[in-house]
Design a protein around this motif. Structure first.
Motif, PDB file in Angstrom:
ATOM      1  N   PRO A  88      36.761  30.907  37.714  1.00 40.06           N
ATOM      2  CA  PRO A  88      38.291  31.180  36.889  1.00 40.06           C
ATOM      3  C   PRO A  88      39.220  29.618  37.214  1.00 40.06           C
ATOM      4  O   PRO A  88      39.796  29.501  36.192  1.00 40.06           O
ATOM      5  N   LEU A  89      38.751  28.976  38.125  1.00 34.58           N
ATOM      6  CA  LEU A  89      39.921  28.048  38.395  1.00 34.58           C
ATOM      7  C   LEU A  89      39.287  26.688  38.293  1.00 34.58           C
ATOM      8  O   LEU A  89      39.998  25.632  37.645  1.00 34.58           O
ATOM      9  N   CYS A  90      37.987  26.429  38.680  1.00 38.43           N
ATOM     10  CA  CYS A  90      37.409  25.179  38.553  1.00 38.43           C
ATOM     11  C   CYS A  90      36.534  24.907  37.462  1.00 38.43           C
ATOM     12  O   CYS A  90      35.836  23.926  37.007  1.00 38.43           O
ATOM     13  N   ILE A  91      36.124  25.969  36.585  1.00 37.71           N
ATOM     14  CA  ILE A  91      35.512  26.180  35.519  1.00 37.71           C
ATOM     15  C   ILE A  91      33.957  26.103  35.397  1.00 37.71           C
ATOM     16  O   ILE A  91      33.368  26.499  34.592  1.00 37.71           O
ATOM     17  N   GLY A  92      33.278  25.385  36.433  1.00 40.30           N
ATOM     18  CA  GLY A  92      31.861  25.021  36.393  1.00 40.30           C
ATOM     19  C   GLY A  92      31.038  26.306  35.706  1.00 40.30           C
ATOM     20  O   GLY A  92      31.559  27.589  35.575  1.00 40.30           O
TER      21      GLY A  92
ATOM     22  N   ASP B 143      28.246  28.185  36.767  1.00 44.61           N
ATOM     23  CA  ASP B 143      27.826  29.261  37.373  1.00 44.61           C
ATOM     24  C   ASP B 143      27.880  29.397  38.980  1.00 44.61           C
ATOM     25  O   ASP B 143      27.186  29.667  39.484  1.00 44.61           O
ATOM     26  N   ARG B 144      28.922  28.783  39.171  1.00 53.02           N
ATOM     27  CA  ARG B 144      29.235  28.508  40.523  1.00 53.02           C
ATOM     28  C   ARG B 144      30.126  29.732  41.272  1.00 53.02           C
ATOM     29  O   ARG B 144      30.241  29.636  42.416  1.00 53.02           O
ATOM     30  N   PHE B 145      30.570  30.535  40.374  1.00 47.56           N
ATOM     31  CA  PHE B 145      31.436  31.554  41.066  1.00 47.56           C
ATOM     32  C   PHE B 145      30.712  33.050  40.875  1.00 47.56           C
ATOM     33  O   PHE B 145      30.184  33.041  40.224  1.00 47.56           O
ATOM     34  N   ALA B 146      31.131  33.811  41.886  1.00 46.07           N
ATOM     35  CA  ALA B 146      30.377  35.079  42.107  1.00 46.07           C
ATOM     36  C   ALA B 146      31.549  36.111  42.655  1.00 46.07           C
ATOM     37  O   ALA B 146      31.931  35.692  43.725  1.00 46.07           O
ATOM     38  N   PHE B 147      31.521  37.086  42.089  1.00 42.61           N
ATOM     39  CA  PHE B 147      32.398  38.426  42.879  1.00 42.61           C
ATOM     40  C   PHE B 147      31.326  38.897  43.656  1.00 42.61           C
ATOM     41  O   PHE B 147      30.359  39.893  43.319  1.00 42.61           O
TER      42      PHE B 147
ATOM     43  N   LEU C 138      33.326  34.161  45.758  1.00 44.03           N
ATOM     44  CA  LEU C 138      32.756  32.726  46.142  1.00 44.03           C
ATOM     45  C   LEU C 138      32.580  31.663  45.171  1.00 44.03           C
ATOM     46  O   LEU C 138      32.068  32.240  43.879  1.00 44.03           O
ATOM     47  N   CYS C 139      33.164  30.637  45.211  1.00 40.68           N
ATOM     48  CA  CYS C 139      33.056  29.473  44.360  1.00 40.68           C
ATOM     49  C   CYS C 139      32.525  28.399  45.241  1.00 40.68           C
ATOM     50  O   CYS C 139      33.051  28.003  46.212  1.00 40.68           O
TER      51      CYS C 139
ATOM     52  N   GLN D  55      45.147  35.358  47.013  1.00 41.20           N
ATOM     53  CA  GLN D  55      45.868  34.116  47.279  1.00 41.20           C
ATOM     54  C   GLN D  55      45.443  32.897  46.626  1.00 41.20           C
ATOM     55  O   GLN D  55      46.298  32.109  46.143  1.00 41.20           O
ATOM     56  N   TRP D  56      44.201  32.752  46.573  1.00 43.03           N
ATOM     57  CA  TRP D  56      43.463  31.558  45.911  1.00 43.03           C
ATOM     58  C   TRP D  56      43.547  31.367  44.341  1.00 43.03           C
ATOM     59  O   TRP D  56      44.208  30.424  43.968  1.00 43.03           O
ATOM     60  N   PHE D  57      43.579  32.509  43.690  1.00 35.87           N
ATOM     61  CA  PHE D  57      43.644  32.504  42.413  1.00 35.87           C
ATOM     62  C   PHE D  57      45.220  32.559  42.043  1.00 35.87           C
ATOM     63  O   PHE D  57      45.355  31.780  40.868  1.00 35.87           O
ATOM     64  N   ARG D  58      46.155  33.131  42.694  1.00 34.23           N
ATOM     65  CA  ARG D  58      47.526  32.957  42.307  1.00 34.23           C
ATOM     66  C   ARG D  58      48.112  31.975  42.868  1.00 34.23           C
ATOM     67  O   ARG D  58      49.258  31.519  42.550  1.00 34.23           O
TER      68      ARG D  58
END
Length: 161
Positions: A55-59, A61-65, A75-76, A94-97
Motif C-alpha cells: 500500500p505504500l511502496c506499490i511493488g 507482490d512484496r506485501f503480505a498480511f 510484511l513488505c 503506525q507504518w501505514f498512517r
C-alpha cells in the motif's frame, strides 16, 4: 533529588501506563485485525494473506498480511529491509498512517470502541510501584530495597539536597 532523575521517573511512569494500555488494546484486537486495518485505510484486497502490491511502496507482490497468531502483522519486503522484519497490528497502523505509537494505540482503541478513560482507570487501580516492578521484571520489594516508594504522579520533594 535531581530534576533529571524526577523527569526520568515521570517518563517511566508514563511509559508503564502506555504499555499497559497497549496490552489491553492488543488483547481486545486479537482476531479483529482485518477489520481494524481496513478501518485505518488498508484496501481489503491486500489483506488476504497472499503477496500483493504494498500500500505504500506499490511493488507487485512484496506485501503480505501475515497476521501471525492473530496479531495483525504485515510484511513488505522493500519497506522492511531484509524482508524478515514484521510489524504487529499496532506497528502496521503506525507504518501505514505515519503516526506515533500513542496515536496508533488511541486510534485502534477508538475503532474497537474501547473507552480509554475507563481502561486507564482500571490500569491505575494497580499501584505505580507494582506497575514499574512488572515492567522491570522484579518484585515491588526489590524496588523498595533501592529506596523506591509509592508516589503520586505529581509529587515533588521540597527538601532538595
Amino acid at each position: 533529588m535531581s530534576v533529571g532523575f524526577l523527569l526520568c521517573c515521570f517518563l517511566l511512569m508514563e511509559r508503564v501506563g502506555m504499555l499497559e494500555l497497549k496490552d489491553h488494546v492488543l488483547s481486545e484486537a486479537r482476531g479483529n485485525w482485518k477489520f481494524i486495518l481496513e478501518s485505518v485505510g488498508f484496501d481489503h484486497s491486500v489483506l488476504d494473506g497472499h503477496g500483493r502490491p504494498c500500500p505504500l511502496c506499490i511493488g507487485n507482490d512484496r506485501f503480505a498480511f501475515t497476521n501471525r497468531g492473530g496479531d495483525g502483522s504485515v510484511l513488505c519486503r522493500k519497506c522492511n529491509p531484509g524482508g524478515h522484519l514484521t510489524r504487529d497490528g499496532l506497528g502496521a497502523v503506525q507504518w501505514f498512517r505515519g503516526c506515533t505509537f500513542p496515536e496508533a494505540v488511541t486510534e485502534v482503541a477508538q475503532i474497537l470502541g474501547i473507552d480509554i478513560g475507563k481502561a486507564e482507570e482500571k490500569i491505575n487501580e494497580v499501584s505505580i510501584l507494582e506497575r514499574v516492578a512488572k515492567l522491570k521484571g522484579v518484585t515491588p520489594d526489590t524496588l523498595k530495597r533501592f529506596r523506591c516508594h509509592e508516589a503520586t504522579r505529581f509529587e515533588r520533594e521540597d527538601n532538595r539536597e
